[in-house]
Design a protein around this motif. Structure first.
Motif, PDB file in Angstrom:
ATOM      1  N   TRP A   1      17.968  32.486 -24.194  1.00  0.00           N
ATOM      2  CA  TRP A   1      17.468  33.000 -25.468  1.00  0.00           C
ATOM      3  C   TRP A   1      18.349  32.507 -26.616  1.00  0.00           C
ATOM      4  CZ3 TRP A   1      13.233  35.191 -27.308  1.00  0.00           C
ATOM      5  CH2 TRP A   1      13.297  35.874 -28.528  1.00  0.00           C
TER       6      TRP A   1
ATOM      7  N   MET B   1      17.510  28.912 -27.357  1.00  0.00           N
ATOM      8  CA  MET B   1      16.257  28.821 -28.081  1.00  0.00           C
ATOM      9  C   MET B   1      16.450  29.077 -29.568  1.00  0.00           C
ATOM     10  SD  MET B   1      12.625  30.844 -27.298  1.00  0.00           S
ATOM     11  CE  MET B   1      13.442  31.565 -25.895  1.00  0.00           C
ATOM     12  N   ASN B   2      17.239  30.072 -29.886  1.00  0.00           N
ATOM     13  CA  ASN B   2      17.460  30.424 -31.287  1.00  0.00           C
ATOM     14  C   ASN B   2      18.397  29.455 -31.991  1.00  0.00           C
ATOM     15  OD1 ASN B   2      15.851  32.845 -31.592  1.00  0.00           O
ATOM     16  ND2 ASN B   2      17.281  33.828 -30.199  1.00  0.00           N
ATOM     17  N   ASN B   3      19.263  28.791 -31.234  1.00  0.00           N
ATOM     18  CA  ASN B   3      20.172  27.809 -31.834  1.00  0.00           C
ATOM     19  C   ASN B   3      19.538  26.428 -31.975  1.00  0.00           C
ATOM     20  OD1 ASN B   3      22.180  29.727 -32.047  1.00  0.00           O
ATOM     21  ND2 ASN B   3      23.195  29.143 -30.138  1.00  0.00           N
ATOM     22  N   HIS B   4      18.459  26.185 -31.226  1.00  0.00           N
ATOM     23  CA  HIS B   4      17.773  24.880 -31.268  1.00  0.00           C
ATOM     24  C   HIS B   4      16.272  25.148 -31.371  1.00  0.00           C
ATOM     25  CE1 HIS B   4      21.629  24.251 -29.184  1.00  0.00           C
ATOM     26  NE2 HIS B   4      21.621  23.042 -29.735  1.00  0.00           N
ATOM     27  N   LYS B   5      15.874  25.677 -32.486  1.00  0.00           N
ATOM     28  CA  LYS B   5      14.517  26.203 -32.647  1.00  0.00           C
ATOM     29  C   LYS B   5      13.421  25.139 -32.563  1.00  0.00           C
ATOM     30  CE  LYS B   5      15.823  30.157 -35.574  1.00  0.00           C
ATOM     31  NZ  LYS B   5      17.286  29.933 -35.537  1.00  0.00           N
TER      32      LYS B   5
ATOM     33  N   GLY C   1      11.113  27.599 -23.860  1.00  0.00           N
ATOM     34  CA  GLY C   1      11.667  27.872 -25.180  1.00  0.00           C
ATOM     35  C   GLY C   1      13.037  27.267 -25.391  1.00  0.00           C
ATOM     36  N   SER C   2      13.908  27.365 -24.384  1.00  0.00           N
ATOM     37  CA  SER C   2      15.265  26.835 -24.532  1.00  0.00           C
ATOM     38  C   SER C   2      15.284  25.317 -24.483  1.00  0.00           C
ATOM     39  CB  SER C   2      16.182  27.408 -23.443  1.00  0.00           C
ATOM     40  OG  SER C   2      15.741  27.002 -22.155  1.00  0.00           O
TER      41      SER C   2
ATOM     42  N   GLY D   1      12.209  24.326 -27.573  1.00  0.00           N
ATOM     43  CA  GLY D   1      12.158  25.027 -28.850  1.00  0.00           C
ATOM     44  C   GLY D   1      10.912  25.886 -28.996  1.00  0.00           C
ATOM     45  N   TYR D   2      10.776  26.492 -30.160  1.00  0.00           N
ATOM     46  CA  TYR D   2       9.632  27.370 -30.400  1.00  0.00           C
ATOM     47  C   TYR D   2       8.289  26.647 -30.388  1.00  0.00           C
ATOM     48  CZ  TYR D   2      12.471  31.495 -31.326  1.00  0.00           C
ATOM     49  OH  TYR D   2      13.315  32.563 -31.189  1.00  0.00           O
TER      50      TYR D   2
END
Length: 440
Positions: A285, A288-292, A333-334, A337-338
């Motif tokens: 998670w 995912m948030n660090n590499h959107k 996701g990871s 990305g999104y």
């Protein structure tokens, strides 16, 4: 005794009918059947002397070029969505933290795109779809029967390794058991769509469910429980007799579970395996948030985790191993990305939506006996999809065959059942007698 003999005779007659229904089709149909044979029956594993060529890949490419040459390819919205997903994989690979790992597995997504396009173009009418579906069930029954027999011969006991499948995508116990969850729902929905069906066909979903229980895989067993509840809700309508029957079956299933497996459920969330999964999910998670936009790279989760997190985490309850995310949504996701995760979710939604459209059309034409089985089958397909989603919460299987098999089957059925399809019923002239297998 007479009933049993009658069922065996009926089974033999069904087999003869199926052989007749295999006659007189175009080359694309036979290549699709050959693909299913080599992918899910896997004769090259049983008879190693024929494992000298990449048979599945040769068949896929031959079928792909055949349907293109014949002009059979008709792209649906699902295909464009799948192309988009593949392009996002390419982008993620280009920016990957571990480009070698990404490039080593890039053929997975390319193969699935080619297979889905080839299969949906090869199936030209409902007759061909149903025959290929029955063949798929026969090939998968080989796996489920082996799993059930293995579990029975070890006295329904527990084994740490669970149960192994044939070499390939389903060799691991977890992946095999998730396939059997899907197979249980698909086959049961199909069988329930036929009235007065030969009771011997119920061995198909029963052996598949037994393989799941033998697998020692908690994620798949939870998925099987969800599948059972959804069948009760969708077919039983909460009548007392169905609730009682479901309760008895659930009690028998739980009673058959070895005590060691019950202990694993009691310890869920606190044992070593759960501790490791929670760590992977948390860091996934974070990735995912660090590499959107593009993620850490297609299939680069293990390398990125090992480099950025493993040296700094205190592994108190488990020994660190270089592993995947153990969750398909976190995997996508990871690593992508999104954008990749959104398209992956849309592909799952497309499977559900296409099945609902086919079901709606069949329900609107109740006098058409040739599609009377479709509503029940589509319900089973969507229940199987729900089982896959639950199981994939505990496995990184986004690029394994499951989703792409759902896409193939859902898109092909929608294509051949709706009125705009004008392909002739090739092969119908070769059929004598009833055309439904299982026979009514």
């Amino acid at each position: 005794m007479l009933k049993r003999r009658g069922r065996i005779v009926q089974l033999v007659n069904d087999g003869k009918t199926l052989l007749k229904r295999l006659m007189g089709h175009h080359a694309g149909f036979y290549l699709a059947a050959a693909y299913l044979f080599f992918e899910y029956f896997r004769p090259q594993v049983i008879y190693t002397w024929i494992d000298v060529l990449p048979w599945a890949r040769i068949i896929i490419l031959s079928g792909f070029f055949y349907v293109i040459a014949k002009g059979h390819v008709k792209l649906q919205g699902m295909h464009w969505l799948l192309f988009t997903f593949m392009c996002l994989v390419f982008v993620s690979t280009y920016f990957s933290f571990d480009r070698i790992a990404s490039l080593n597995t890039i053929d997975y997504i390319i193969s699935w795109v080619v297979i889905v396009v080839f299969f949906t173009a090869a199936v030209r009418n409902l007759e061909q779809y149903k025959v290929l579906l029955i063949l798929l069930f026969i090939f998968l029954f080989k796996m489920s029967f082996f799993g059930a027999r293995t579990w029975a011969t070890r006295g329904f006991g527990f084994a740490d390794w669970g149960i192994s499948g044939p070499k390939g995508f389903f060799q691991n116990s977890g992946e095999l058991s998730l396939l059997m969850v899907v197979f249980t729902a698909m086959s049961l929905g199909f069988i329930l769509g036929h009235k007065n069906v030969n009771k011997i066909y119920y061995l198909v979903p029963i052996t598949a469910a037994m393989t799941v229980l033998a697998s020692s895989t908690r994620g798949s067993q939870l998925a099987l429980a969800v599948v059972a509840v959804l069948f009760l809700l969708c077919y039983g309508k909460l009548r007392i007799k169905y609730i009682l029957a479901f309760s008895v079956i659930a009690w028998i299933g739980f009673a058959l579970l070895p005590e060691e497996q019950k202990d694993r459920f009691r310890d869920m969330g606190q044992d070593d395996t759960s501790e490791s999964r929670l760590t992977y999910w948390e860091k996934g998670w974070e990735m995912m948030n660090n590499h959107k936009l593009v993620g850490v790279g297609y299939y680069a989760f293990p390398s990125y985790f090992e480099h950025h997190y493993a040296p700094y985490i205190q592994f108190e309850n488990f020994t660190y191993r270089r592993e995947v995310a153990h969750n398909s949504f976190i995997q996508v996701g990871s690593e992508m990305g999104y954008p990749g995760l959104i398209v992956y979710l849309l592909l799952l939604w497309q499977c559900y939506k296409l099945n609902k459209k086919s079901q709606k059309y069949a329900n609107a034409n109740p006098n058409n006996a040739s599609i009377s089985w479709v509503p029940s089958y589509c319900t089973g397909q969507n229940i199987a999809l729900a089982g896959y989603v639950v199981g994939s919460l505990f496995m990184s299987v986004a690029f394994y065959p499951y989703l792409y098999l759902f896409l193939m089957l859902a898109a092909s059925l929608h294509q051949v059942i709706t009125p705009h399809n004008k392909a002739p019923e090739i092969g119908a002239a070769y059929i004598k007698g009833p055309t439904n297998v299982p026979q009514n």
